[in-house]
Design an enzyme around this catalytic site. Structure first.
Site, PDB file in Angstrom:
ATOM      1  N   ALA A  48       0.981  -1.372  -0.025  1.00  0.00           N
ATOM      2  CA  ALA A  48       0.243  -0.077   0.092  1.00  0.00           C
ATOM      3  C   ALA A  48       0.685   1.329   0.185  1.00  0.00           C
ATOM      4  CB  ALA A  48      -1.008   0.008   1.034  1.00  0.00           C
ATOM      5  N   GLU A  74       8.494  -1.244   4.726  1.00  0.00           N
ATOM      6  CA  GLU A  74       9.410  -0.405   4.496  1.00  0.00           C
ATOM      7  C   GLU A  74      10.338   0.327   5.919  1.00  0.00           C
ATOM      8  OE1 GLU A  74       9.242   1.568   1.837  1.00  0.00           O
ATOM      9  OE2 GLU A  74       7.321   1.039   0.869  1.00  0.00           O
ATOM     10  N   ALA A 111       4.509  -9.056   3.946  1.00  0.00           N
ATOM     11  CA  ALA A 111       2.944  -9.594   3.857  1.00  0.00           C
ATOM     12  C   ALA A 111       2.887 -10.963   3.543  1.00  0.00           C
ATOM     13  CB  ALA A 111       2.510  -8.872   2.528  1.00  0.00           C
ATOM     14  N   LEU A 138       1.173  -6.295  -4.449  1.00  0.00           N
ATOM     15  CA  LEU A 138       2.572  -6.758  -3.823  1.00  0.00           C
ATOM     16  C   LEU A 138       3.743  -6.780  -4.901  1.00  0.00           C
ATOM     17  CD1 LEU A 138       3.485  -7.426  -0.746  1.00  0.00           C
ATOM     18  CD2 LEU A 138       3.097  -9.749  -1.057  1.00  0.00           C
ATOM     19  N   TYR A 233       8.915  -9.410 -20.544  1.00  0.00           N
ATOM     20  CA  TYR A 233       7.911  -9.117 -19.890  1.00  0.00           C
ATOM     21  C   TYR A 233       6.866 -10.377 -20.035  1.00  0.00           C
ATOM     22  CZ  TYR A 233       5.287  -7.013 -16.194  1.00  0.00           C
ATOM     23  OH  TYR A 233       4.444  -6.489 -14.940  1.00  0.00           O
ATOM     24  N   LYS A 242       3.001 -13.857 -14.005  1.00  0.00           N
ATOM     25  CA  LYS A 242       1.504 -13.173 -13.853  1.00  0.00           C
ATOM     26  C   LYS A 242       0.441 -14.056 -14.588  1.00  0.00           C
ATOM     27  CE  LYS A 242       2.845  -9.134 -12.557  1.00  0.00           C
ATOM     28  NZ  LYS A 242       2.029  -8.580 -11.346  1.00  0.00           N
ATOM     29  N   LEU A 269       4.267   2.511 -16.604  1.00  0.00           N
ATOM     30  CA  LEU A 269       4.590   3.400 -15.726  1.00  0.00           C
ATOM     31  C   LEU A 269       5.878   3.503 -15.173  1.00  0.00           C
ATOM     32  CD1 LEU A 269       1.206   4.499 -13.858  1.00  0.00           C
ATOM     33  CD2 LEU A 269       2.159   5.770 -15.773  1.00  0.00           C
ATOM     34  N   THR A 271       7.585   3.168 -12.084  1.00  0.00           N
ATOM     35  CA  THR A 271       7.690   2.852 -10.912  1.00  0.00           C
ATOM     36  C   THR A 271       8.867   2.160 -10.351  1.00  0.00           C
ATOM     37  OG1 THR A 271       6.807   0.568 -11.335  1.00  0.00           O
ATOM     38  CG2 THR A 271       5.268   2.202 -11.257  1.00  0.00           C
TER      39      THR A 271
END
Length: 384
Positions: A48, A74, A111, A138, A233, A242, A269, A271
């Site tokens: 999150a 974190e 997690a 995640l 990918y 995936k 994007l 990230t």
């Protein structure tokens, strides 16, 4: 101290607490500007603190008015070095949520672990009652399973080696990236880390604990992309993981009568994850240039606003595979034809002209709280 960005390879090793907070506030203001819709009221977001996970939490909190429980992994500041960006993001989000009268709590831990799953269950029971949405966002490089086995994911091809252009982030030059093929053990390890097994485990644990509402939606994120990036990918080791997520979505829908599982295929994007993948940053810079020219560019928060306010609430807005296509604008023929043409043409000499290098770096730095409008980066800040 005065905090400055320190970039090493594809990661920034510092984060700016004020910049991160301001970035979170800007995302919140964007969601608030779009108005509220009726949606989930109690949401668990697994992963999150940055990127799509953070944007998801902001979208459901300020778009639905939902109470949220977040899970992240974190590091706090030790007084000499800054905390991670995700730590500052989470603290800022909680402060803004509380100001708005929303419940917001976060659990900082692994997690994948049974301990964190139990902490989440205990928190839901004591604070929230039952939850009606789970966002599974995640992104981790490694995983230790409950039996103590450690797995590490790899960024490799499957079957044969692959060579193609890439953008060297250290000097914005074009070079060849040579990606070796993963062996069976590496593929299986990547599936263990980045596949859907843990998503299923979460659904099972929450069901067994009796903390799910009568009707629950859960969503996991993926990316497919164009043929340029397929070897590294969609058809690479990550792609194998995936595909396991897609199978896991079907398993969840079959196994749990009260859970509706969905997969959203998101846009490429900048990230922390995508920065590490060879070939992909060059594709992103070429894509950004064209999408911005056509007024179609979206960042994480714009994508998640569209997902949660529009698409996820309408079961008919899926493709033939049942996927929610958030990459619909990226994959338009008029966009991909231009990107493919520029891909063939791009060199170190013309990359600044053909690609949105500045836009890439702006988003990269903003992930860590830098280059945010309105922040005085010459001022001392409390990194604790």
């Amino acid at each position: 101290m005065v905090v400055e960005p320190r970039v090493k390879d594809f990661i920034c090793t510092t984060a700016h607490p004020v910049g991160c907070a301001e970035n979170v506030k800007k995302q919140i203001e964007y969601i608030k500007s779009k108005g509220k819709v009726e949606g989930a009221k109690k949401v668990l977001v697994i992963g999150a603190s940055t990127g799509y996970g953070l944007a998801s939490r902001i979208a459901v909190a300020f778009g639905y008015g939902a109470d949220t429980l977040g899970v992240m992994f974190e590091k706090e500041s030790n007084g000499r070095r800054t905390a991670t960006a995700g730590f500052y993001n989470t603290r800022a989000f909680e402060e803004e949520a509380h100001k708005a009268g929303l419940y917001a709590k976060s659990i900082n831990g692994d997690a994948f672990s049974l301990e964190v799953k139990q902490q989440v269950i205990d928190t839901i029971k004591s604070d929230m009652g039952k939850i009606d949405m789970i966002v599974y966002s995640l992104a981790a490089p490694r995983r230790t399973t409950p039996d103590g086995t450690k797995y590490t994911s790899v960024l490799k091809t499957v079957g044969s080696e692959y060579t193609n252009k890439t953008l060297l982030l250290k000097d914005n030059s074009i070079a060849e990236a040579h990606i070796s093929a993963a062996n069976e053990e590496e593929i299986n390890a990547t599936i263990k880390v980045m596949g859907g097994e843990d998503w299923i485990d979460w659904m099972q644990a929450l069901t067994d604990a009796g903390v799910l509402a009568d009707e629950v939606t859960t969503v996991a994120y993926s990316y497919i992309g164009p043929k340029i990036t397929f070897p590294i990918y969609a058809e690479g080791s990550i792609g194998m993981a995936k595909k396991d997520v897609y199978k896991s979505c079907d398993i969840i829908n079959e196994r749990f009568s009260n859970i509706k599982a969905k997969v959203a295929i998101n846009k490429a994007l900048v990230t922390q994850s995508s920065s590490a993948i060879p070939v992909v940053p060059l594709y992103i810079t070429l894509l950004y240039k064209e999408m911005k020219a056509k007024g179609l560019h979206e960042g994480c928060i714009e994508q998640m606003q569209r997902l949660f306010m529009d698409k996820i609430l309408d079961d008919s807005k899926v493709d033939e595979n049942g996927f929610i296509r958030m990459d619909d604008w990226e994959m338009r023929d008029d966009i991909q034809e231009v990107v493919a043409k520029k891909w063939d043409e791009v060199t170190t000499e013309n990359v600044a002209e053909l690609a949105d290098i500045d836009g890439y770096w702006e988003e990269f730095y903003q992930m860590f709280g830098f280059k945010i409008d309105g922040v005085d980066y010459s001022a001392d800040v409390d990194i604790m």
